[in-house]
Design a protein around this motif. Structure first.
Motif, PDB file in Angstrom:
ATOM      1  N   HIS A  38      14.030  33.235  20.216  1.00 30.34           N
ATOM      2  CA  HIS A  38      12.993  32.609  19.378  1.00 30.34           C
ATOM      3  C   HIS A  38      11.627  32.578  20.056  1.00 30.34           C
ATOM      4  O   HIS A  38      10.622  32.316  19.392  1.00 30.34           O
ATOM      5  CB  HIS A  38      13.416  31.181  18.994  1.00 30.34           C
ATOM      6  CG  HIS A  38      14.659  31.133  18.163  1.00 30.34           C
ATOM      7  ND1 HIS A  38      14.730  31.634  16.875  1.00 30.34           N
ATOM      8  CD2 HIS A  38      15.902  30.650  18.442  1.00 30.34           C
ATOM      9  CE1 HIS A  38      15.950  31.470  16.385  1.00 30.34           C
ATOM     10  NE2 HIS A  38      16.692  30.876  17.321  1.00 30.34           N
ATOM     11  N   GLU A  71       8.230  41.168  18.321  1.00 29.86           N
ATOM     12  CA  GLU A  71       9.314  40.992  17.355  1.00 29.86           C
ATOM     13  C   GLU A  71       9.212  42.035  16.248  1.00 29.86           C
ATOM     14  O   GLU A  71      10.213  42.636  15.839  1.00 29.86           O
ATOM     15  CB  GLU A  71       9.268  39.590  16.752  1.00 29.86           C
ATOM     16  CG  GLU A  71      10.374  39.329  15.735  1.00 29.86           C
ATOM     17  CD  GLU A  71      10.257  37.960  15.095  1.00 29.86           C
ATOM     18  OE1 GLU A  71      11.025  37.695  14.144  1.00 29.86           O
ATOM     19  OE2 GLU A  71       9.397  37.165  15.515  1.00 29.86           O
ATOM     20  N   GLU A  76      15.436  42.745   6.347  1.00 31.34           N
ATOM     21  CA  GLU A  76      15.155  41.732   7.377  1.00 31.34           C
ATOM     22  C   GLU A  76      13.686  41.737   7.782  1.00 31.34           C
ATOM     23  O   GLU A  76      13.146  40.707   8.185  1.00 31.34           O
ATOM     24  CB  GLU A  76      16.049  41.970   8.601  1.00 31.34           C
ATOM     25  CG  GLU A  76      15.952  40.847   9.622  1.00 31.34           C
ATOM     26  CD  GLU A  76      16.931  41.016  10.779  1.00 31.34           C
ATOM     27  OE1 GLU A  76      16.735  40.328  11.814  1.00 31.34           O
ATOM     28  OE2 GLU A  76      17.869  41.817  10.658  1.00 31.34           O
ATOM     29  N   ARG A 119      11.736  38.198   7.723  1.00 35.23           N
ATOM     30  CA  ARG A 119      11.044  37.612   8.880  1.00 35.23           C
ATOM     31  C   ARG A 119       9.550  37.459   8.607  1.00 35.23           C
ATOM     32  O   ARG A 119       8.927  36.501   9.066  1.00 35.23           O
ATOM     33  CB  ARG A 119      11.278  38.466  10.122  1.00 35.23           C
ATOM     34  CG  ARG A 119      12.728  38.474  10.591  1.00 35.23           C
ATOM     35  CD  ARG A 119      12.825  38.803  12.047  1.00 35.23           C
ATOM     36  NE  ARG A 119      14.199  38.808  12.522  1.00 35.23           N
ATOM     37  CZ  ARG A 119      14.585  38.432  13.742  1.00 35.23           C
ATOM     38  NH1 ARG A 119      13.681  38.016  14.607  1.00 35.23           N
ATOM     39  NH2 ARG A 119      15.856  38.477  14.104  1.00 35.23           N
ATOM     40  N   TYR A 135       7.177  33.893   8.587  1.00 35.27           N
ATOM     41  CA  TYR A 135       5.848  33.643   9.150  1.00 35.27           C
ATOM     42  C   TYR A 135       4.878  33.186   8.074  1.00 35.27           C
ATOM     43  O   TYR A 135       4.118  32.226   8.260  1.00 35.27           O
ATOM     44  CB  TYR A 135       5.310  34.920   9.822  1.00 35.27           C
ATOM     45  CG  TYR A 135       5.874  35.182  11.198  1.00 35.27           C
ATOM     46  CD1 TYR A 135       5.444  34.442  12.291  1.00 35.27           C
ATOM     47  CD2 TYR A 135       6.814  36.184  11.413  1.00 35.27           C
ATOM     48  CE1 TYR A 135       5.955  34.689  13.560  1.00 35.27           C
ATOM     49  CE2 TYR A 135       7.328  36.438  12.676  1.00 35.27           C
ATOM     50  CZ  TYR A 135       6.890  35.679  13.746  1.00 35.27           C
ATOM     51  OH  TYR A 135       7.396  35.913  15.000  1.00 35.27           O
ATOM     52  N   TYR A 165       2.632  40.033  13.808  1.00 39.02           N
ATOM     53  CA  TYR A 165       3.958  40.543  13.447  1.00 39.02           C
ATOM     54  C   TYR A 165       3.829  41.867  12.687  1.00 39.02           C
ATOM     55  O   TYR A 165       4.549  42.838  12.965  1.00 39.02           O
ATOM     56  CB  TYR A 165       4.680  39.506  12.592  1.00 39.02           C
ATOM     57  CG  TYR A 165       5.968  39.991  11.986  1.00 39.02           C
ATOM     58  CD1 TYR A 165       7.139  40.079  12.730  1.00 39.02           C
ATOM     59  CD2 TYR A 165       6.015  40.390  10.640  1.00 39.02           C
ATOM     60  CE1 TYR A 165       8.325  40.531  12.170  1.00 39.02           C
ATOM     61  CE2 TYR A 165       7.191  40.854  10.072  1.00 39.02           C
ATOM     62  CZ  TYR A 165       8.338  40.925  10.839  1.00 39.02           C
ATOM     63  OH  TYR A 165       9.511  41.381  10.284  1.00 39.02           O
TER      64      TYR A 165
END
Length: 806
Positions: free
Chosen positions: A659, A666, A683, A687, A691, A705
């Motif tokens: 995490h 990531e 996924e 994810r 965010y 990201y």
């Protein structure tokens, strides 16, 4: 001489100087005659020939380094073609320096050597080597000319004389009085004027100043040499710079300067220190460009090619040498400008020559010299105001005045093997080292083996002497840029400085390849044994230079470094280089052995083992980390058996479960794992949604990201509507301040897309908002216009209310 008298200080007796000149300096009945010169002055050489013929000396003593005496026969050899130079270096525990002693075809020193050889009489250098009088005034310069004329040219006497005679510089004054005016004088009158001018300049300085410059200790040594020669020979001719002539007479030894005679110079030779000094001297080529004072050389005449042309005319006994040279140069200038598509005419050249004559008459000169030529060219060839756009004629004229000649040294036993090897290899490769200036060579690396060998030669030479050549374009293997190019373009320039650098590298070996090999081996010893990246770059550098044996010897050293290297980025750098070497092994001259693939596999495995470090990396390292991850992913997806290890996939999963993994990393790890088929594409959106719809801090990480995702998997955004919808939702929810904070990172994320892809995204955004695509290209209304329109709207509304229209 009558022009000098009003400028002389009250305590200087010019009459006494002239009496001294006639009795001790220039009396052909004396056993010793002194001939004061200015270095590289053609008129000094012109009168020197007449003096030698009249005096018939038994020996000629010349201001020059005594270590150069073994090379006099080489310099005087008919096969030696100036410009040439003696190159002197010394190195001690405290200091190191290099000096040039250049000679041009018309240098009085060179003319004296040739005449001594022709008359079969001895010649001798009588000055100290530079180390003996090195001092703080020149110590900061790595390379100098010992024939420095700074004191002569910048004395108060010369400055006042320039003002009185309306000359812009010492060089213009010298040309007017000596180079042009000296041709009208007898040798006796000419030498008397040189002695008087130089002595009056010398008297502007204190004995302490002359001591600090090294002049006093040099003159003491030269006096001793003159004294020894006078005991052996009946007629001794002494040729030195005019600034030293008065000092050679020994008249100052009883004056205030006597207190300095036994005072050691800073860095002078001391008892016990002599053996710690390493000195070398070699005869070598020189160039006109380097001999020109305007290019930084500290002595002698500027405009070297111009005065070389003057010397040619003087040898032909031309009575109007300057006028003939002006005509020749103006003709060459006109042709050069026309070749460069400049608009010049024959009438421009005629007008320029006429102006040279007019300016000469106006300035009280027998003929127009180089300064009249420059002024006339400015007036006649420059159209309109002198600017960067109109100065081409003056640029071309400067090139003609300086020249591009390079000398040649006669074959001799003092030749340095590495220099000879360099010249031989350049001759085989047809590189132009007989003229100065830039030359270009285009190499087809993949199609022509000979071009690959020439590329290796360039790489070898520039490793030893970086100033020789520069790769203008082509693949940069070390920086890993432009690897798609198949041709190299090299720009190279040869000069005496290149030869000097080669001489310095001669301690590594007698050939270019030997020297490069030993220098690289020495460099290897300084690299820490865990810096695998530096060692891998050195291996690549050796291969580029054609040193395959050296590269092969580095295999074990690189392997040991890979095992000690604990840095992920360093290991990825090593892997990138080693993989590239393996891919291009045939071009680099490597055989298909098993050592290199094993080395690549070891670099890959060691980098993979350090993957779990990435969760704690510094944000400044994220971009190089992303490149390293992409390299590992590319190899993992290849068909090579040695990369089919599950460790890489497993470590990616461990990172994604952490995490604390930075958002940008990531994104890239998830995109790679998805591309390998280990995780579902959904996924990526899930994810991203975490965010976007998370806390304010999490929302601010969205752009980072996306940068990670887009660096590997742009298609996740190009063809998936869910991620686009989530990003649209986030932008709608952001207030103005948060949106402005996120704009830079969002823009950076979308730089991964091509212009065509950006257009495709714009179409999808337009469809999402149910507008036409063209409307997306309309720029927004600026704030000033909005405020103005709002004020108009309020004014119209009030007017309508007044007339009860609303």
């Amino acid at each position: 001489m009558d022009r000098i008298a009003p400028l002389v200080e009250p305590d200087v007796d010019v009459t006494q100087l002239q009496s001294l000149f006639e009795s001790q300096v220039y009396n052909l009945n004396n056993g010793t005659v002194y001939f004061p010169i200015r270095h590289h002055s053609p008129v000094c050489s012109y009168h020197l020939l007449q003096l030698i013929e009249a005096y018939q000396p038994d020996i000629i003593l010349i201001e020059g380094p005594e270590s150069g005496n073994p090379y006099l026969s080489v310099l005087a050899d008919e096969a030696t073609i100036p410009p040439v130079s003696l190159y002197y270096t010394y190195e001690s525990e405290d200091d190191r320096a290099a000096c040039y002693y250049p000679m041009l075809r018309y240098s009085p020193e060179y003319v004296a050597l040739r005449e001594a050889s022709r008359l079969n009489i001895p010649a001798q250098f009588i000055d100290l080597d530079y180390y003996h009088f090195a001092n703080t005034e020149k110590a900061e310069q790595h390379e100098i000319s010992v024939q420095d004329e700074t004191l002569l040219a910048s004395s108060d006497f010369i400055n006042r004389l320039c003002q009185k005679m309306n000359c812009r510089s010492f060089d213009e004054l010298w040309e007017k009085v000596f180079e042009i005016g000296g041709l009208e004088k007898s040798t006796l009158e000419f030498v008397k004027d040189v002695f008087t001018y130089c002595t009056l300049s010398r008297m502007c300085y204190t004995a302490d100043r002359l001591h600090r410059s090294g002049d006093l200790v040099r003159e003491e040594h030269m006096r001793n040499c003159i004294r020894e020669a006078s005991l052996k020979y009946d007629r001794v001719l002494v040729i030195t710079g005019g600034f030293h002539t008065y000092g050679l007479l020994g008249l100052e030894t009883d004056s205030a300067s006597q207190k300095f005679s036994d005072k050691p110079m800073k860095k002078n030779i001391r008892s016990g220190a002599r053996n710690s000094v390493q000195q070398q001297m070699y005869p070598m080529v020189y160039t006109f460009a380097e001999a020109d004072r305007l290019n930084g050389y500290a002595s002698g005449m500027p405009y070297v090619n111009y005065y070389d042309m003057i010397w040619s005319e003087l040898l032909r006994k031309k009575s109007t040498a300057y006028n003939v040279t002006a005509v020749n140069l103006l003709s060459k200038l006109t042709r050069a400008l026309r070749k460069g598509h400049e608009h010049v005419s024959t009438s421009d050249a005629i007008e320029a020559y006429s102006m040279v004559q007019g300016l000469a008459a106006l300035r009280d000169k027998r003929e127009g010299g180089v300064y009249e030529l420059l002024d006339a060219a400015t007036a006649s060839f420059v159209k309109g105001e002198l600017t960067l756009a109109t100065e081409k004629p003056l640029q071309e004229l400067q090139l003609l005045l300086t020249g591009d000649a390079i000398g040649n040294v006669a074959p001799n036993s003092f030749n340095i093997p590495i220099v000879e090897d360099f010249k031989a290899r350049c001759a085989v490769a047809k590189l132009q080292i007989r003229t100065t200036g830039q030359h270009k060579k285009v190499l087809d690396l993949y199609a022509k083996p000979g071009h690959r060998q020439l590329s290796q030669l360039f790489q070898c030479i520039t490793y030893l002497v970086p100033e020789f050549a520069k790769r203008q374009s082509g693949p940069d293997w070390i920086a890993q840029r432009d690897m798609n190019l198949v041709r190299e373009t090299w720009i190279y320039t040869y000069s005496s400085r290149i030869e000097a650098r080669l001489i310095e590298n001669s301690l590594y070996g007698g050939t270019i390849q030997e020297a490069a090999t030993r220098k690289m081996a020495e460099h290897m010893q300084d690299i820490p044994d865990h810096h695998s990246g530096e060692l891998a770059r050195s291996m690549l550098q050796a291969l580029l230079m054609g040193l395959q044996d050296t590269a092969a010897q580095l295999y074990d050293q690189v392997r040991a470094a890979l095992r000690k290297d604990g840095n992920f980025l360093s290991l990825c750098g090593s892997l990138h280089i080693l993989d590239r070497i393996h891919q291009h092994r045939r071009l680099l001259g490597l055989s298909d052995d098993s050592h290199l693939p094993e080395l690549v596999a070891e670099a890959y495995n060691n980098a993979v083992d350090k993957l779990l470090q990435l969760a704690r990396t510094n944000p400044d390292e994220h971009q190089p980390v992303i490149q390293g991850l992409k390299l590992l992913a590319m190899l993992a997806e290849s068909s090579e058996e040695r990369y089919r290890d599950e460790t890489f996939r497993a470590h990616l999963n461990e990172l994604l479960a952490d995490h604390n993994l930075p958002a940008q990393l990531e994104g890239v790890c998830l995109a790679i794992s998805s591309g390998l088929g280990d995780r579902a594409r959904e996924e990526i959106v899930d994810r991203a949604r975490g965010y976007i719809r998370g806390t304010p801090d999490q929302m601010r990480q969205t752009a980072l990201y996306l940068q990670g995702v887009f660096s590997v998997a742009r298609d996740a955004f190009l063809y998936e509507d869910q991620l686009l919808s989530e990003l649209n939702y986030m932008i709608e929810q952001l207030d103005h301040d948060d949106f402005m904070l996120m704009i830079p990172e969002l823009r950076l994320a979308f730089t991964y897309f091509t212009p065509m892809e950006t257009t495709l995204i714009a179409d999808r955004v337009a469809k999402l908002h149910q507008v036409q695509s063209e409307e997306m290209a309309i720029s927004g209304i600026d704030e000033h216009t909005l405020i103005q329109v709002k004020s108009w709207d309020e004014a119209i509304r009030k007017e309508f209310e007044t007339w009860k229209l609303i």
